[in-house]
Enzyme design. Structure first.
Site, PDB file in Angstrom:
ATOM      1  N   ASP A  53     -75.974 -58.159 -25.703  1.00 47.49           N
ATOM      2  CA  ASP A  53     -76.553 -59.450 -25.343  1.00 47.49           C
ATOM      3  C   ASP A  53     -78.019 -59.191 -25.002  1.00 47.49           C
ATOM      4  OD1 ASP A  53     -77.402 -61.799 -24.229  1.00 47.49           O
ATOM      5  OD2 ASP A  53     -75.870 -61.877 -22.657  1.00 47.49           O
ATOM      6  N   LYS A  55     -88.192 -62.563 -25.245  1.00 46.09           N
ATOM      7  CA  LYS A  55     -87.377 -63.300 -26.210  1.00 46.09           C
ATOM      8  C   LYS A  55     -88.009 -64.636 -26.591  1.00 46.09           C
ATOM      9  CE  LYS A  55     -82.482 -64.563 -26.670  1.00 46.09           C
ATOM     10  NZ  LYS A  55     -81.192 -64.451 -25.933  1.00 46.09           N
ATOM     11  N   GLU A  83     -74.564 -66.801 -29.363  1.00 40.85           N
ATOM     12  CA  GLU A  83     -74.126 -66.532 -27.991  1.00 40.85           C
ATOM     13  C   GLU A  83     -72.959 -67.413 -27.547  1.00 40.85           C
ATOM     14  OE1 GLU A  83     -77.862 -66.731 -25.944  1.00 40.85           O
ATOM     15  OE2 GLU A  83     -78.526 -64.857 -26.862  1.00 40.85           O
ATOM     16  N   ASP A 137     -74.290 -73.139 -22.466  1.00 40.82           N
ATOM     17  CA  ASP A 137     -74.935 -71.848 -22.255  1.00 40.82           C
ATOM     18  C   ASP A 137     -76.388 -72.042 -21.846  1.00 40.82           C
ATOM     19  OD1 ASP A 137     -76.095 -69.370 -22.398  1.00 40.82           O
ATOM     20  OD2 ASP A 137     -75.416 -68.903 -24.430  1.00 40.82           O
TER      21      ASP A 137
END
Lengths: 176, 622
Positions: B25, B87, B186, B208
């Protein structure tokens, strides 16, 4: 047997408008269990490439067979009639009047006091008529009444579009 | 005839030997690595017994890096050389990150390719290179724990990541030297972790909310098949935005004005984050920052973040509509991402779906765990397993047509892999070339879409306008990555691009960066190339051996069988050499020799699958 053949054969189903959607979904999962690229990570690379292609065909076949409109168009295309382009326009004037009325109702949604109520009413009306047309197509197709079947598909396209617009209105009203 | 199998020292020829595979992850705030051991998924610990690796990279002048907690500790003192929230920059153009730039205290510069780079004491660092540093640390952790080289990794990405962001993630893995088994969304990973844990069937909504991204996915779980029905979200909205909203409020309380230096900005952000975290377990918190001391009540935080949470709930509504479902159709709501610890988020999600969300699995670890479970299945550690993931593309793909409009070829929420083609024609008499501009997005105007790539189809024979038939084909693979080709049907002229995003790295960039990271150790590079080819050769050898044993005699003539067998024997011999080019050449040869065999095996599988249908019919009594 290869993957250029007909979508119904891929799922081992009889070619026709009536499709058992639950059975279709089961067969779809079964075929993807067999051919999804995830199943080929340990296989030689050519098989991996083929798996991507096969899985894509299976996905496309499933998409077209599960949609009432796409399935009807696909059946006609099997008989050599391309109905997916908008060239086919119905001459049924009563139908066209109905369409105009529904669209007018839709265009007044924004100004309505209770927009959701109006929208729901239009959506329900459209869904009912869409379902009627699907039944009609089923009969016409099974009786090989191609001319009427083509006309029915053209009408179904109207409703499919209208229902899309209903969704866009819903989105708009939700403030998105 | 059964081929004799002789195992090499330390290797077993058993096809079902346990292969080392991990789920990673790669998060905005924290990253984790997990694996399945003795049938149980677990996140792996570092030497200080920590699961979470803060996604922070600190650079010093020599180019050396520290990653994780020690890097984070440098964050306030050395903000320009301490990269956080990397990210958010992945696969973005310099234009995209202007808005971020004002919020994050970096010195950003545009590279030649139009990509933003961080200007650090170690020189210009691309977001891809910085991410690969994080991946390297995780891979090292895993190889230590599993005692050997990894077969590959499943790396998770937000479902809402576009093509460019996915490609950037894959590039980072390549730089870090790990094989990507699959890029996994994800929320899908989280659904796998919960679905397999609880064995539930029906519709699952995965909410999420991470540090920098928000995803919502609606899935249907049925007999081990996870079918994603719709997905949506916002690739630039997350818990970091809560921190920023709160930091801004703190700045106002402390009357600091607008023009803050980077160090002060960092202090405010760190104070904001820690206050937010405290309010997950208490009603108010004392804050002391930049000479200001005061109290923050939970209601005040709620007021600041409610508009952001409402934005996520609107995306949930839209995805449900895309899936053709209503909130009451959802059997389970799964919470993922550290930001779902914020109590206000849980309250509002409960309200929106009319049910309590599941929070049993640590929201920080659930994605890595799901990725590890899939990695385990993908490398073949669980033969006969029923689990299968059917995922979708999050955003529509299309090309630019006359008038600056986007013609969609593949619509969002289409199940992947997918291949679609559409025909276009020429606009002018005698037109001999056509520019193809590949786009991603939902809006009609191309100015609102993301530009993925441009290429040209040349050599179209001159014809009158509208006579040429140009078929543009899109293929999206199981990682969600796109290939586009164009062909003029009358003449057969063809053009093909592997879509490398307009803002991404091209293959040469990746090769160059790989080289640069090994400039001081040429032999390292040789050794690495050799190891890679050996791994590929072994893999091919094992896979084909299994295939030959299973179907070789049935599907091949004696001559073909022996030919393939001989090619495999050669490969095995050559694998012992230290010449990586020679090994690569033999891999290519075996690959050619086995093409026909592969096609026949696939055909046999189809036959078998179809026979399976009729068996079912008998069972069902049809």
């Amino acid at each position: 047997m290869d993957f250029t053949s007909n979508y119904f054969e891929i799922f081992g189903l009889p070619a026709g408008y009536q499709v058992d959607l639950e059975l279709l979904a089961n067969r779809y999962h079964q075929m993807q269990r067999e051919f999804h690229p995830d199943r080929y990570i340990n296989k030689p690379s050519q098989e991996q490439r083929l798996a991507v292609q096969y899985a894509a065909v299976i996905n496309q076949a499933y998409t077209e067979l599960k949609s009432p409109l796409l399935r009807a168009q696909y059946l006609l295309s099997l008989s050599g009639i391309e109905s997916s382009r908008e060239a086919s326009i119905t001459r049924d004037s009563t139908f066209l009047m109905q369409q105009i009325e529904l669209r007018e109702a839709l265009s007044e949604v924004r100004e309505a006091d209770e927009p959701f109520v109006v929208l729901d009413r239009v959506a329900e009306e459209a869904r009912d008529q869409y379902a009627d047309l699907q039944r009609e197509f089923g009969q016409q197709y099974s009786q090989a009444d191609v001319e009427d079947a083509v006309d029915t598909v053209a009408k179904m396209q109207f409703f499919s579009k209208l229902l899309n617009e209903v969704e866009q209105f819903e989105q708009e009203l939700d403030g998105e | 005839m059964v081929l004799l199998q002789i195992s090499e020292p330390g290797r077993s020829p058993e096809p079902h030997q346990r292969r080392r595979a991990v789920g990673i992850d790669l998060g905005t705030t924290n990253s984790l690595v997990a694996t399945v051991r003795s049938g149980t998924p677990e996140t792996l610990l570092d030497s200080e017994n920590q699961h979470l690796l803060p996604s922070v990279v600190h650079y010093i002048a020599s180019g050396e890096t520290t990653v994780g907690r020690r890097a984070y500790a440098q964050s306030a003192d050395d903000p320009l050389n301490t990269l956080i929230s990397i990210k958010r920059f992945m696969g973005r153009g310099i234009e995209d990150i202007k808005t971020l730039g004002s919020q994050l205290p970096y010195d950003m510069v545009a590279s030649d390719s139009g990509m933003p780079n961080f200007n650090t004491v170690a020189g210009e660092i691309s977001p891809v290179a910085a991410s690969s540093e994080i991946l390297k640390v995780l891979i090292e952790r895993a190889e230590l724990a599993l005692d050997g080289q990894l077969e590959g990794a499943v790396i998770t990405v937000p479902a809402y990541f576009d093509e460019a962001q996915r490609q950037a993630t894959k590039d980072a893995a390549t730089l870090a030297g790990v094989k990507v088994l699959r890029l996994l969304n994800e929320p899908t990973a989280a659904a796998v972790a919960y679905g397999l844990d609880q064995g539930g069937e029906g519709v699952i909504a995965v909410y999420d909310l991470g540090g920098g991204t928000f995803d919502i996915s609606i899935l249907r779980l049925s007999h081990g098949v996870f079918e994603v029905l719709a997905t949506g979200g916002d690739s630039a909205l997350g818990g970091d935005d809560f921190d920023r909203a709160l930091a801004q409020w703190l700045g106002e309380q402390a009357a600091l004005g607008d023009d803050l230096n980077p160090s002060l900005q960092r202090q405010l952000l760190m104070a904001a984050r820690s206050a937010k975290e405290s309010l997950s377990s208490q009603l108010q918190v004392e804050i002391s920052v930049a000479g200001w001391t005061g109290e923050l009540k939970r209601e005040q935080l709620d007021r600041l973040i409610d508009p952001l949470i409402d934005k996520t709930l609107r995306a949930c509504k839209r995805s449900l509509r895309d899936a053709g479902l209503k909130p009451e159709d959802v059997a389970n709501v799964v919470m993922v991402g550290g930001s779902t610890r914020t109590l206000r988020v849980r309250e509002k999600v409960t309200e929106a779906f009319g049910r309590q969300p599941l929070v049993d699995i640590d929201p920080d670890r659930v994605v890595a765990i799901g990725a590890a479970l899939q990695a385990d299945v993908l490398v073949g550690n669980k033969p006969g397993d029923e689990m299968l993931l059917l995922d979708v593309i999050p955003l529509s793909l299309g090309i630019e047509t006359m008038g600056g409009l986007m013609e969609k070829i593949i619509h969002r929420n289409t199940t992947i892999p997918v291949a679609k083609a559409q025909e276009f024609t020429t606009f002018k008499d005698g037109q001999v070339a056509m520019a193809i501009h590949v786009l991603q997005g939902e809006r009609e105007l191309i100015s609102n879409s993301r530009s993925l790539a441009r290429f040209e189809l040349r050599g179209i024979p001159p014809m009158v306008a509208g006579a040429a038939k140009i078929r543009v084909s899109f293929q999206v693979d199981a990682d969600g990555l796109l290939n586009v080709s164009a062909k003029e049907l009358n003449s057969g002229v063809e053009s093909h691009v592997e879509v490398k995003p307009s803002y991404g790295l091209n293959d040469e960039d990746v090769t160059r960066m790989l080289k640069e990271s090994y400039t001081h150790a040429r032999e390292d590079m040789q050794a690495r190339a050799l190891r890679e080819q050996q791994v590929d050769a072994d893999r091919m050898y094992e896979d084909l051996l299994v295939a030959l044993n299973q179907d070789g005699h049935e599907l091949l003539s004696d001559k073909e069988y022996h030919c393939l067998e001989a090619a495999l024997d050669d490969l095995k011999q050559v694998r012992q050499s230290t010449n990586h080019r020679e090994i690569a050449r033999h891999i290519e040869m075996v690959s050619k020799t086995s093409e026909e065999f592969a096609a026949r095996r696939m055909n046999a599988s189809i036959q078998k699958a179809l026979t399976g249908h009729s068996l079912n019919e008998i069972e069902k009594g049809v």
